[in-house]
Design a protein around this motif. Structure first.
Motif, short mmCIF file in Angstrom:
data_model
loop_
_atom_site.label_atom_id
_atom_site.label_comp_id
_atom_site.label_asym_id
_atom_site.label_seq_id
_atom_site.Cartn_x
_atom_site.Cartn_y
_atom_site.Cartn_z
N THR A 26 0.85 -1.18 0.00
CA THR A 26 0.00 0.00 0.00
C THR A 26 0.89 1.24 0.00
O THR A 26 1.81 1.34 0.80
CB THR A 26 -0.91 0.00 1.25
OG1 THR A 26 -1.67 -1.20 1.24
CG2 THR A 26 -1.83 1.20 1.24
N CYS A 28 1.96 5.28 0.39
CA CYS A 28 1.76 6.26 1.46
C CYS A 28 1.58 7.67 0.92
O CYS A 28 1.39 8.61 1.67
CB CYS A 28 2.92 6.21 2.44
SG CYS A 28 4.49 6.61 1.70
N GLN A 30 -0.33 10.61 -0.50
CA GLN A 30 -1.74 11.00 -0.46
C GLN A 30 -1.90 12.43 -0.95
O GLN A 30 -1.08 13.29 -0.66
CB GLN A 30 -2.28 10.91 0.96
CG GLN A 30 -2.32 9.51 1.48
CD GLN A 30 -2.91 9.46 2.88
OE1 GLN A 30 -3.19 10.49 3.48
NE2 GLN A 30 -3.08 8.27 3.39
#
Length: 88
Positions: A26, A28, A30
């Protein structure tokens, strides 16, 4: 030429049909919530670590801008892994 540890060189050295094991993590990275923050200027810096995620951000903002006409200015600076190859 690029160092052998670079993924694209590794993949290019494989025979056609070779199996490659991968895994996904996933991310990080954003973006601010839209559309409330899309009007703000954005400065992206890629110091030789890969520009693809930063390009994705620019594409995302461009799509938002096309839809709303509200995206702020964005600037991307990128470099190379080696100072000798950076041309600055």
């Amino acid at each position: 030429s690029l160092p052998q540890q670079v993924c694209s060189n590794y993949l290019a050295s494989l025979p056609v049909g070779a199996t490659v094991r991968i895994w996904l993590r996933t991310g990080c990275l954003q973006m601010p919530p839209e559309p409330t923050q899309i009007h703000r200027p954005l400065l992206l810096i890629g110091p030789g670590t890969g520009v693809a995620p930063l390009r994705a951000i620019l594409q995302h903002r461009a799509a938002g801008n096309a839809a709303t006409g509200a995206a702020g200015e964005a600037v991307l600076y990128f470099g190379c892994r080696s100072r000798r190859d950076d041309f600055l």
